[in-house]
Design a protein around this motif. Sequence first.
Motif, PDB file in Angstrom:
ATOM      1  N   GLN A 507      29.394  29.610  27.000  1.00 26.16           N
ATOM      2  CA  GLN A 507      29.750  30.625  27.989  1.00 26.16           C
ATOM      3  C   GLN A 507      29.179  30.248  29.351  1.00 26.16           C
ATOM      4  OE1 GLN A 507      29.131  34.701  26.774  1.00 26.16           O
ATOM      5  NE2 GLN A 507      29.265  34.135  24.611  1.00 26.16           N
ATOM      6  N   ASP A 509      28.817  30.392  33.581  1.00 26.78           N
ATOM      7  CA  ASP A 509      28.951  31.257  34.742  1.00 26.78           C
ATOM      8  C   ASP A 509      30.324  30.996  35.365  1.00 26.78           C
ATOM      9  OD1 ASP A 509      27.298  32.820  37.061  1.00 26.78           O
ATOM     10  OD2 ASP A 509      28.656  31.350  37.946  1.00 26.78           O
ATOM     11  N   ASP A 570      24.257  28.220  29.036  1.00 25.97           N
ATOM     12  CA  ASP A 570      25.043  29.263  28.385  1.00 25.97           C
ATOM     13  C   ASP A 570      24.548  30.620  28.871  1.00 25.97           C
ATOM     14  OD1 ASP A 570      25.634  31.311  26.211  1.00 25.97           O
ATOM     15  OD2 ASP A 570      26.768  29.594  25.458  1.00 25.97           O
ATOM     16  N   GLN A 571      25.469  31.428  29.420  1.00 24.63           N
ATOM     17  CA  GLN A 571      25.086  32.695  30.037  1.00 24.63           C
ATOM     18  C   GLN A 571      24.679  33.747  29.018  1.00 24.63           C
ATOM     19  OE1 GLN A 571      25.005  33.030  33.642  1.00 24.63           O
ATOM     20  NE2 GLN A 571      24.946  30.852  33.071  1.00 24.63           N
ATOM     21  N   SER A 572      24.971  33.511  27.748  1.00 30.24           N
ATOM     22  CA  SER A 572      24.594  34.467  26.718  1.00 30.24           C
ATOM     23  C   SER A 572      23.286  34.073  26.037  1.00 30.24           C
ATOM     24  CB  SER A 572      25.710  34.573  25.672  1.00 30.24           C
ATOM     25  OG  SER A 572      25.327  35.425  24.614  1.00 30.24           O
ATOM     26  N   SER A 573      23.219  32.826  25.567  1.00 32.45           N
ATOM     27  CA  SER A 573      22.056  32.384  24.793  1.00 32.45           C
ATOM     28  C   SER A 573      20.995  31.688  25.625  1.00 32.45           C
ATOM     29  CB  SER A 573      22.505  31.434  23.678  1.00 32.45           C
ATOM     30  OG  SER A 573      23.005  30.223  24.247  1.00 32.45           O
TER      31      SER A 573
END
Length: 867
Positions: A507, A509, A570-573
């Motif tokens: 994921q 940015d 990764d923007q989530s993890s």
Amino acid sequence: MNEQLRRTSAVEDFAGAGDPGALEAMYDASRRRAPTLSPTEAALVQAYRDRGFLRSRLDPLGLAPLPTVPELDPGRYGLDPARSRPLIEQMEAAYCGPIGWEFGHIHDAARRQWLAAEAEQGARFPDPAARQSMLALLTRAQTFETVLAQRLPGARLFGLGGAESFIVLLDVLLAESVPLGLQEVVIGGMHRGRFNLLANVCGKPLGGMLAAIQGKPPVPEGLEVSADVPYHLGYSGEREVAGRMVRFSVSPHPSHLQLVPVISQGRARAKQWARGLPEGRRAVLPLLLHTDASFAGQGLVAEMFQLSRLAPYDLGGTIHVVINNQLGFTTLPEEGRSARRPTDIAKLVEAPVLHVNGDDPDAVYRVASVAARWRATFGRDIVIDLVCYRRPGHNEIDEPRFTQPVMYRAIDARPPVSEIYAERLASDGLDTACMGQAAEAMAEEIRAGLEAAKSYAVNRADWFEGAWAGFRAGSMAEMLRSPETGLPLDELKRLGTLICAPPPGFQLDPKVSRFLEERRHTIETGEGLNWATGEALALATLLAEGTPVRFSGQDSLRGAFTQRHLELHDQSSGERYLSLAPAARDASHLEIHNTPLIEHAVLCYEFGMSLADPRRLVVWEAQFGEFLNIAQPVFDQCIACSEDRWLRSTGLVILLPHGLDGGGPDHSTGRPERLLAACAGGNLVVANASTPANFFHLLRRQIHWPFRKPLVVLTPKALLRHKACVSSLAEFGPGTAFRAVIPDDGVKRARRVVLCTGKVYYELLQARAERKLEKKVALVRVEQLWPFPADAIAAALKPYRKAELIWCEEEPENMGYFRTLAPHLEQAAGRSIRRVGRPAAATPAVGVKSWHAAQARALVADALGPA
């Protein structure tokens, strides 16, 4: 995802070091055998462990009074001194003798327990044969100093007198390390005792060394280099240690001594990598030698320790040896530092410090053994503080009695450590006949060496051997020729696609995603490739060819100007991924990382790596160009002149963001005037490329040349997103190469030719178009400033024999290119050239944006002339 492609800031621990419980178990039995202590007795024991070193008897001269340490008073804990006497005597013997065990600052309980067990196990003497061997070595060391001073009066020897046990320390340290895996030692040294070290530890033949001391050239006749004074020279060779052949790599050094330890760490890292990790860490030992004044006084030492526990600089532990002269030239400790001990800086990384009385060889033996085993067990730094004194002054010509009369009365009255130790062995019933035999043997070796020195001449340069086999020196003429470094378009597109594709499910940015998509689009269409894309393709293509790449700098992964994005997040993890990884033939070949806010030590380290690994592209980027100021000593004293001084080549690349963009006096300049002032012959390359493709070829040329030269590139800031500063994919393709000069092929005749370099070209280009001067003014770009491309410039100017010649630069007159290049420019052109640019100034740029803009308009208008 492949773990090798993930990012981590953790440092690999050696086997066993990461399990405190296992280390506790190592000493559990010894604790069970010890008598049970009451809480108050345990508190006293802990006080000795933490503070006992303050009362250790370290000064061989006995001039330093032992301080009162209230924590060591048994009454403080309500203990009866008489009943507690056995415990107190045990603690006094362990912590207040000739070794000061300083480890209370270490947070890890298992590591503290390991050191406490070493300290409290009681005095461990080497066996009789080892003690006699130590006596012989001490005698050799002392004889070397006295005989050499007698035979070569007036020579600057920077002798070891007063610290002869240093030779024993190193000998034991290496002998203890061999069974633990040692195969090579990289030594970063100092002046003091260097000749003794080379002769008695490293096994350097005396003939060549004594010839150099007497003034004979240390390089082959006819080799046009400056060379260096003999006590700065390095050495590479092998000697048998503890039954195995050990390789010695002693780094040459300038007088700015603390450069050398960090450079040597970089060399050690490259050598460890060459052997393969993690075994390479065990096999290659960085052994760094310091003096008390420089260790305490030079800020580079703090930077060195700050790097030591970071993954990109981890060496599996460095052993530091400080020769504590208790004096810095003529400066006393209380005048030279605020800290109690010169080694206090080592507490920054919780390195244990073993202080030892230099006139107690048995204690020296013990700390050397502990240091070797500490590194092998924990893979961390350790410091040995060898407290001694100087018999001569700073050098043999200096008179220390002018300024330290009390100290030198004590020194004059003290016998050499070899005699002190001989008396001790005799009192223990050991034969000391080896002393006379060692003295005679050393004196005979010096006599034979002096005889050999009379006819000694260097036949061949110790230059392109080992890792450098297959390389050669590069001439000025060769540095002006660029091999073709372009690649098939299909290969460029293939690699370009790989480096623009994040892992599935990653994921990004949205802005980063758009950045990658735009990069992919330019590569696919073959048009509009920007600076960062040209750079990424250069690194990717080298990796695909099997070239290891090490790229570092402050914020280099993302780019200080948000232009690079070589690492994706990764923007989530929060997981991190190196976008160049899929291009690499071998995942271990890719090392790209951010550095701490440190320039000096980092540049020293990267320079050291480039010295030991010519097949790796080593790149250091300054966050802003003038940050090289902070690392100026290593640039001036090493990088710009390592071939000239020491016959040591380097292919190090230094990127300096440069350009007057209205940002004020700071962050405007890479100081081209200083770079050009350092240029002489073929010592380095200075370039200011103006297109992404030319930068691509410049980086690739570093590896494809059959020689290595340091490269400094004045890289852009504003041009990173300038719509005109782009290249087509064809300019990266087959048959293409770096262009030292880019002529103005679109202008056949002109009344004026403006020569320039870098960003100002685009300002001239825009103004020329606005004023409709395309047919009257030609713009010639000088992309390589040194070696100066005279022939290419002459060819570019050939169509304009009657045109007025202008050199345009945006920098102030005293900080630009023209003052250095003017004679070369005019000789190449065959006529005079007028400079246009900002006037001389005390600062690189004005601080008011409107003033900056007005100056930029004025210099461009002056350069182009009337419409």
